[in-house]
Design an enzyme around this catalytic site. Structure first.
Site, short mmCIF file in Angstrom:
data_model
loop_
_atom_site.label_atom_id
_atom_site.label_comp_id
_atom_site.label_asym_id
_atom_site.label_seq_id
_atom_site.Cartn_x
_atom_site.Cartn_y
_atom_site.Cartn_z
N HIS A 186 0.81 -1.08 -0.03
CA HIS A 186 -0.10 0.07 0.03
C HIS A 186 0.88 1.24 0.02
CE1 HIS A 186 -3.72 -1.92 1.63
NE2 HIS A 186 -3.38 -2.80 0.88
N GLU B 83 1.04 3.93 1.89
CA GLU B 83 1.48 4.26 3.09
C GLU B 83 2.83 3.48 3.37
OE1 GLU B 83 -2.90 4.68 3.40
OE2 GLU B 83 -1.59 3.16 2.80
N CYS C 68 -6.08 1.63 5.98
CA CYS C 68 -6.77 0.77 6.45
C CYS C 68 -5.94 -0.04 7.83
CB CYS C 68 -6.41 -0.62 5.42
SG CYS C 68 -4.81 -1.26 5.25
N CYS D 93 -2.24 -0.78 7.53
CA CYS D 93 -1.37 0.64 7.28
C CYS D 93 -1.49 1.58 8.61
CB CYS D 93 -2.04 1.60 6.27
SG CYS D 93 -1.68 0.76 4.48
#
Length: 148
Positions: free
Chosen positions: A52, A54, A82, A85
């Site tokens: 992801h 992040e 999420c 993260c």
């Protein structure tokens, strides 16, 4: 540089991710008003569910600074993180988190699990939301329209 400018760069990363066929989420990490890392989602390109924006930005910032703790760092992300993260943000000790669009379905900061509010969370960053939220949300909506 104004906070909206950092979010503009995160939006650029999100748009680039969308052009690559990735879910269009972008992240920028700032230290002392300077960008030290940036990323867009790369889960498909890397065949890695943890890739992801992040997570990639945190990895790049940690590599740049040669340290795992990022306590003086601000993270700008186009979509509410999420749970995975949010956990990484907490463990990295990110100082401030700036969020573009909320994610009622998969978000875990303002919605869902509310990771930073859990008693087991060791570090909670200062959280600010609503930075260019309409633009950030539109990028995602437009992407998913083309996927259906």
């Amino acid at each position: 540089m104004p906070k909206d400018s950092f979010m503009d760069i995160a939006i650029e990363e999100a748009e680039a991710a969308g052009r690559r066929g990735e879910v269009p989420v972008g992240a920028v990490i700032v230290l002392d008003n300077q960008i030290i890392a940036r990323a867009g989602n790369e889960t498909r390109a890397l065949n890695d569910v943890s890739a992801h924006a992040e997570i990639l930005a945190i990895r790049r910032a940690s590599e740049f600074l040669n340290q795992e703790r990022l306590s003086d760092i601000d993270l700008y992300v186009t979509l509410e993180p999420c749970t995975m993260c949010a956990g990484a943000i907490s463990f990295a000790r990110i100082r401030r988190l700036y969020i573009g669009a909320e994610d009622e379905k998969g978000g875990a900061v303002l919605n869902g699990a509310r990771f930073f509010e859990q008693p087991t969370c060791h570090h909670k960053p200062d959280v600010y939301s609503g930075f260019q939220s309409e633009k950030c949300a539109a990028i995602l909506k437009d992407f998913f329209k083309t996927q259906r």
